[in-house]
Design a protein around this motif. Structure first.
Motif, mmCIF file in Angstrom:
data_model
loop_
_atom_site.group_PDB
_atom_site.id
_atom_site.type_symbol
_atom_site.label_atom_id
_atom_site.label_comp_id
_atom_site.label_asym_id
_atom_site.label_seq_id
_atom_site.Cartn_x
_atom_site.Cartn_y
_atom_site.Cartn_z
ATOM 1 N N PHE A 228 0.821 -1.210 0.000
ATOM 2 C CA PHE A 228 0.000 0.000 0.000
ATOM 3 C C PHE A 228 0.857 1.262 0.000
ATOM 4 O O PHE A 228 0.488 2.268 -0.606
ATOM 5 C CB PHE A 228 -0.930 -0.016 1.212
ATOM 6 N N CYS A 229 1.986 1.232 0.669
ATOM 7 C CA CYS A 229 2.881 2.403 0.645
ATOM 8 C C CYS A 229 3.405 2.664 -0.764
ATOM 9 O O CYS A 229 3.503 3.818 -1.196
ATOM 10 C CB CYS A 229 4.036 2.198 1.622
ATOM 11 N N TRP A 230 3.757 1.601 -1.479
ATOM 12 C CA TRP A 230 4.201 1.790 -2.862
ATOM 13 C C TRP A 230 3.062 2.297 -3.735
ATOM 14 O O TRP A 230 3.283 3.083 -4.671
ATOM 15 C CB TRP A 230 4.753 0.476 -3.416
ATOM 16 N N MET A 231 1.848 1.882 -3.468
ATOM 17 C CA MET A 231 0.712 2.415 -4.203
ATOM 18 C C MET A 231 0.560 3.916 -3.962
ATOM 19 O O MET A 231 0.250 4.678 -4.878
ATOM 20 C CB MET A 231 -0.569 1.696 -3.786
ATOM 21 N N LEU A 232 0.798 4.342 -2.735
ATOM 22 C CA LEU A 232 0.755 5.766 -2.428
ATOM 23 C C LEU A 232 1.847 6.523 -3.170
ATOM 24 O O LEU A 232 1.629 7.631 -3.672
ATOM 25 C CB LEU A 232 0.897 5.971 -0.923
ATOM 26 N N VAL A 233 3.027 5.928 -3.271
ATOM 27 C CA VAL A 233 4.128 6.558 -4.019
ATOM 28 C C VAL A 233 3.746 6.734 -5.482
ATOM 29 O O VAL A 233 4.013 7.780 -6.097
ATOM 30 C CB VAL A 233 5.405 5.711 -3.870
ATOM 31 N N VAL A 234 3.110 5.728 -6.058
ATOM 32 C CA VAL A 234 2.667 5.822 -7.460
ATOM 33 C C VAL A 234 1.697 6.979 -7.643
ATOM 34 O O VAL A 234 1.777 7.749 -8.605
ATOM 35 C CB VAL A 234 2.024 4.488 -7.889
ATOM 36 N N ALA A 235 0.765 7.128 -6.711
ATOM 37 C CA ALA A 235 -0.212 8.212 -6.811
ATOM 38 C C ALA A 235 0.471 9.572 -6.712
ATOM 39 O O ALA A 235 0.134 10.506 -7.457
ATOM 40 C CB ALA A 235 -1.266 8.061 -5.717
ATOM 41 N N ILE A 236 1.444 9.704 -5.817
ATOM 42 C CA ILE A 236 2.142 10.985 -5.660
ATOM 43 C C ILE A 236 2.957 11.320 -6.898
ATOM 44 O O ILE A 236 2.996 12.477 -7.346
ATOM 45 C CB ILE A 236 3.039 10.929 -4.405
#
Length: 629
Positions: free
Chosen positions: A421-429
């Motif tokens: 989920f943290c990597w998913m947040l990085v993708v969104a940013i």
């Protein structure tokens, strides 16, 4: 006029049994009521009204009374229902125990015998018997106060109830109790045995119904331990769905109610095997302020026996009334469960296959690996690989008890989930920065130094910090098995408040942020594509932003919606959607990153083409060397 009384033990229930009415000798004077039980509330009558007065210290109520309320005489009969015979008998038993406790330390085991006879008779009748919490508590209090007639242990055993007490310490190292099986459905004295050590011979299901194993720390100082054992659940009636599936045992240790780093082990033989819609669990009687109670599971862990010859185990961190209970749980049909398990295995296998191909792409092509976003996908794939391996481990390994391996599985699964989920947040940013860069060149993500170090540090370190804090604050967070919350899980995982704060809360925050970024990205891309004044350079950036937005959409679906369906996985349709989408995340990421990218496809095409051409040349040279003519 009849005088009435309400006992504090059963507020709101009126009876005339214990009071005698004495009429006044002159008109206008108060009526007098002599009652044999205190405390009580009596009603006095003068010429025009009825007044309520409280007296808690004396047998007579004619002096120093304080008028507190005035009610109409016609309403008295509407609020004074008669007590049943069983309720009256229970009240008398409560008062008898209180009188014994008022004697101080001069209570002997023989004094309790008559009281247990009365309780035994109540437990043997066919009608429903509701024991108030006060009675159960008073029985425990008796165990701590009675003399054992110079002996270190003593017991009173009736057909339906047994009362046992022991003075323990290094001089008498009793740490447990065993209840043996019998040919008749009634307790007998020879069926009870105090234990100084618990071994496997005590846990044989054919010989034993229940075993209590207290921590050795109870022997650190001289103290009294007592047990009250109930043959049936008749004293613990309530309207819940949980059903008692063993004997009920109350454990009381003087000056000890809670264990910090130890547990009391209770071994039970189930009365019946659970059906598919129920499962066995540990329960303790949770007292309510109104005197009732219910079966709770907090603070207890159920460990199913690994053999049909041994008893099940309950591990609890406190002392009270315990039993093995049957609780309802959502179950699917056998065919649905087999299909879901098969889909989980296939999905995890596909994810591992897809992630392996992505890792192979990074290993073979240096140009692919040098791109920041590809290195980001690679690390995301590592998190997915760990997550898929954990799912496969859970599918094939069933943890029958809490162990170090069970703890490690839960921690690694928790960590890989949060890391994904943290990597998913990085993708969104990153997608957001790319969209801002189209309009504001000063907000270009590529200009940020050490961006890979920053994103990797956040995505890998943040989950570790969350888990470390959880273990530091609550070391037993992973003790409860996930099987107690989900039908198909048998691994250690956070539960209760820890589950909400360390799993649901971070996931919810990330999903909300990604959803807002996705909405903004799609709206901005739509507006930009309609603007014909964009230059080619900006259009190249726009294509990259669209690619990132598409990735954000895919990842939001892969890591967001499936877990929302997981909250409703007790419904078969949601369970299928959840299983298919969660377990195939790695493979879908491979389809998008490798198969869906033109440059990456060309790299593989050229690699395969070159390898095929080289093999043809090598084969021709080999044939010429073998056949020189």
């Amino acid at each position: 006029m009849s005088w009435v009384q309400v006992l504090a033990s059963l507020p709101g229930i009126w009876t005339q049994t214990f009071c005698e009415s004495i009429r006044p000798t002159e008109a206008g004077m108060l009526h007098r009521c002599d009652c044999s039980i205190t405390p009580h509330t009596a009603i006095y009558l003068d010429l025009s009204s009825v007044t309520t007065t409280t007296e808690a210290t004396t047998m007579e109520t004619t002096e120093d009374l304080t008028t507190t309320d005035t009610i109409d005489l016609t309403t008295t009969t509407d609020v004074t229902p008669e007590l049943t015979e069983i309720e009256l008998r229970i009240l008398l038993i409560i008062e008898e125990i209180k009188e014994l406790l008022d004697k101080g330390d001069s209570i002997y085991i023989i004094d309790v015998d008559d009281i247990l006879d009365e309780i035994n008779d109540l437990l043997g009748i066919e009608e429903d018997v509701v024991f108030p919490g006060e009675l159960l508590t008073l029985l425990d209090d008796l165990g701590t106060r009675i003399h054992l007639n110079g002996s270190l242990t003593d017991m009173i055993v009736k057909d339906n109830i047994a009362f046992l007490a022991a003075d323990v310490g290094h001089f008498n190292p009793v740490i447990g109790l065993r209840v043996a099986t019998r040919e008749v459905e009634a307790f007998m004295t020879e069926a009870f045995e105090f234990l100084v050590d618990v071994n496997i011979s005590h846990l044989l299901a054919k010989r034993t119904e229940a075993v209590v194993d207290l921590p050795r720390s109870v022997l650190d100082s001289p103290r009294r331990i007592s047990f009250v054992v109930f043959l049936t659940n008749r004293a613990f009636q309530y309207e819940g769905a949980n059903v008692i599936n063993s004997r009920v045992i109350s454990i009381n240790v003087v000056n000890l109610t809670q264990f910090d780093n130890e547990v009391v082990k209770l071994h039970f033989r189930p009365m019946e095997e659970p059906e598919r819609e129920t499962k066995r669990s540990c329960g303790y009687w949770q007292f309510q302020p109104d005197g009732s109670g219910y079966w709770s599971q907090e603070g207890c862990i159920f460990v199913s026996s690994t053999s049909s010859f041994l008893l099940d185990t309950c591990q609890c961190d406190h002392l009270t009334h315990f039993a093995e209970i049957l609780i309802p749980r959502p179950r699917f049909s056998e065919s649905d469960e087999r299909i879901l398990e098969l889909l989980s295995i296939i999905g995890c296998g596909l994810s591992i296959f897809g992630v392996t191909l992505i890792a192979t792409t990074a290993f073979l092509f240096n140009t692919w690996r040098s791109v920041f976003r590809n290195r980001m996908w690679l690390q995301l794939c590592v998190a997915l690989l760990i997550l898929s391996l954990c799912f496969l481990l859970v599918a094939f390994v069933k943890y029958d008890q809490y162990s170090f391996s069970c703890l490690v599985t839960g921690v690694v699964l928790h960590y890989s989930l949060l890391a994904s989920f943290c990597w998913m947040l990085v993708v969104a940013i990153i997608a957001y920065f790319d969209m801002v860069a189209v309009q504001y060149t000063i907000a270009n993500f590529s200009s940020i130094p050490n961006k890979l170090l920053i994103t990797s540090g956040f995505s890998w370190a943040a989950p570790a910090v969350v888990i470390a804090i959880l273990l530091l604050i609550s070391p037993k967070s992973y003790v409860r098995r996930f099987e107690e919350m989900a039908p198909s899980g048998s691994f250690c995982y956070p539960s209760g408040l820890a589950l909400w704060l360390s799993v649901y809360a971070p996931i919810a925050i990330i999903l909300v942020v990604n959803f807002l970024v996705f909405i903004y990205t799609i709206g901005h891309v739509t507006w930009s594509m309609r603007n014909r004044n964009l230059g080619k350079q900006k259009m190249d950036s726009m294509h990259e932003a669209i690619r990132c937005a598409r990735i954000g959409l895919v990842l939001m679906f892969l890591f967001g919606l499936p877990w929302i369906f997981g909250l409703f996985a007790y419904k078969v349709i949601c369970a299928y959607v959840f299983t298919v989408t969660v377990t195939t995340q790695g493979f879908l990421l491979f389809l998008f990153i490798v198969c869906g990218n033109n440059d990456t496809r060309n790299m593989w095409y050229n690699k395969i083409k070159f390898t095929t051409k080289y093999r043809r040349r090598y084969s021709q040279r080999t044939m010429q060397s073998e056949n020189p003519y």
